[in-house]
Design a protein around this motif. Sequence first.
Motif, PDB file in Angstrom:
ATOM      1  N   TRP A  23      17.308  -6.877   8.456  1.00  0.00           N
ATOM      2  CA  TRP A  23      15.984  -7.359   8.845  1.00  0.00           C
ATOM      3  C   TRP A  23      15.140  -6.184   9.314  1.00  0.00           C
ATOM      4  N   ALA A  24      13.923  -6.066   8.752  1.00  0.00           N
ATOM      5  CA  ALA A  24      13.017  -4.978   9.129  1.00  0.00           C
ATOM      6  C   ALA A  24      11.760  -5.563   9.760  1.00  0.00           C
ATOM      7  N   SER A  25      11.227  -4.833  10.730  1.00  0.00           N
ATOM      8  CA  SER A  25       9.927  -5.194  11.294  1.00  0.00           C
ATOM      9  C   SER A  25       9.194  -3.903  11.653  1.00  0.00           C
ATOM     10  N   THR A  26       7.895  -4.020  11.851  1.00  0.00           N
ATOM     11  CA  THR A  26       7.100  -2.840  12.187  1.00  0.00           C
ATOM     12  C   THR A  26       7.471  -2.292  13.559  1.00  0.00           C
ATOM     13  N   ALA A  27       8.024  -3.120  14.423  1.00  0.00           N
ATOM     14  CA  ALA A  27       8.385  -2.694  15.774  1.00  0.00           C
ATOM     15  C   ALA A  27       9.898  -2.654  15.973  1.00  0.00           C
ATOM     16  N   TYR A  44      15.724  -6.268  14.985  1.00  0.00           N
ATOM     17  CA  TYR A  44      15.201  -5.712  13.749  1.00  0.00           C
ATOM     18  C   TYR A  44      15.291  -4.187  13.726  1.00  0.00           C
ATOM     19  N   ALA A  45      15.276  -3.664  12.519  1.00  0.00           N
ATOM     20  CA  ALA A  45      15.190  -2.224  12.297  1.00  0.00           C
ATOM     21  C   ALA A  45      13.838  -1.933  11.663  1.00  0.00           C
ATOM     22  N   LYS A  65       9.890  -8.688   8.075  1.00  0.00           N
ATOM     23  CA  LYS A  65       9.113  -9.618   8.877  1.00  0.00           C
ATOM     24  C   LYS A  65       7.620  -9.385   8.584  1.00  0.00           C
ATOM     25  N   ALA A  66       6.799 -10.393   8.874  1.00  0.00           N
ATOM     26  CA  ALA A  66       5.358 -10.264   8.680  1.00  0.00           C
ATOM     27  C   ALA A  66       4.815  -9.124   9.539  1.00  0.00           C
ATOM     28  N   GLY A  67       3.872  -8.401   8.991  1.00  0.00           N
ATOM     29  CA  GLY A  67       3.256  -7.280   9.689  1.00  0.00           C
ATOM     30  C   GLY A  67       2.749  -6.276   8.676  1.00  0.00           C
ATOM     31  N   THR A  68       2.026  -5.270   9.146  1.00  0.00           N
ATOM     32  CA  THR A  68       1.496  -4.231   8.267  1.00  0.00           C
ATOM     33  C   THR A  68       2.324  -2.970   8.441  1.00  0.00           C
ATOM     34  N   TYR A  69       2.960  -2.548   7.378  1.00  0.00           N
ATOM     35  CA  TYR A  69       3.838  -1.371   7.368  1.00  0.00           C
ATOM     36  C   TYR A  69       3.023  -0.189   6.868  1.00  0.00           C
ATOM     37  N   THR A  70       2.618   0.689   7.790  1.00  0.00           N
ATOM     38  CA  THR A  70       1.772   1.830   7.426  1.00  0.00           C
ATOM     39  C   THR A  70       2.553   3.127   7.309  1.00  0.00           C
ATOM     40  N   ALA A  98       4.408  -9.546   4.653  1.00  0.00           N
ATOM     41  CA  ALA A  98       4.682  -8.121   4.868  1.00  0.00           C
ATOM     42  C   ALA A  98       3.702  -7.329   4.009  1.00  0.00           C
ATOM     43  N   VAL A  99       2.794  -6.629   4.669  1.00  0.00           N
ATOM     44  CA  VAL A  99       1.755  -5.860   3.987  1.00  0.00           C
ATOM     45  C   VAL A  99       2.197  -4.402   3.941  1.00  0.00           C
ATOM     46  N   ILE A 100       2.283  -3.852   2.738  1.00  0.00           N
ATOM     47  CA  ILE A 100       2.654  -2.443   2.562  1.00  0.00           C
ATOM     48  C   ILE A 100       1.354  -1.669   2.375  1.00  0.00           C
ATOM     49  N   ALA A 101       0.986  -0.876   3.375  1.00  0.00           N
ATOM     50  CA  ALA A 101      -0.251  -0.084   3.359  1.00  0.00           C
ATOM     51  C   ALA A 101       0.100   1.286   3.926  1.00  0.00           C
ATOM     52  N   GLN A 102       0.841   2.057   3.147  1.00  0.00           N
ATOM     53  CA  GLN A 102       1.419   3.315   3.625  1.00  0.00           C
ATOM     54  C   GLN A 102       0.379   4.409   3.753  1.00  0.00           C
ATOM     55  N   THR A 103       0.780   5.459   4.454  1.00  0.00           N
ATOM     56  CA  THR A 103      -0.142   6.560   4.716  1.00  0.00           C
ATOM     57  C   THR A 103      -0.131   7.635   3.640  1.00  0.00           C
TER      58      THR A 103
END
Length: 182
Positions: A23-27, A44-45, A65-70, A98-103
């Motif tokens: 399980w992954a999350s932004t936090a 989560y990781a 998990k839901a969130g924006t992954y930057t 899960a929004v993928i919006a990388q840098t």
Amino acid sequence: MTRLIILLSLVLSAAPAWATTYWASTAGTNGCAAIDGAADPGVYATPATIVSNGCMAAGDTVIFKAGTYTTAIAWTSLLPSGTSSAQTIARSETKWGAVIAQTGNQTNAEILITQRSYITLDGFDIDASSQGFSDWSRCIYLQLSSAVTQTGVQLLNNHCTGYQSNGFSSDSSGTVTYDNLL
């Protein structure tokens, strides 16, 4: 008869090989947050710690998990090749949650996967517009080297925004795309 009993004992005592769900999350803070089922563990990781700890194996699943992954995700390192009978899966817990919006560590693509077979990407919202990468030509790019055949890749239920040309691009055959929105 003795050989048959020994053979049966070995077969029955062998531990089954089960795929693991991460399980992954932004936090996330746990390096390899894993459980043996599909229920949310509450621990989560981050995708980066899953990669750096070498958690994933063929046939495993990582649920975002839901969130924006930057933060840039090393997708090729995150997802080892699966097998024809056990796909390696990355999916959003909720469709487009899960929004993928990388840098921007990728090459001309928000998600770059190199030389992998039998993997599935399912339910992501892949957004270049919020990061200023609207000139990127690809949302998801499956890249090959001449020495590797890439088969069994599935791109399911993904949403791509902010791309000028190809949403999905592949150097290989055998890629399944279904119910994606560009």
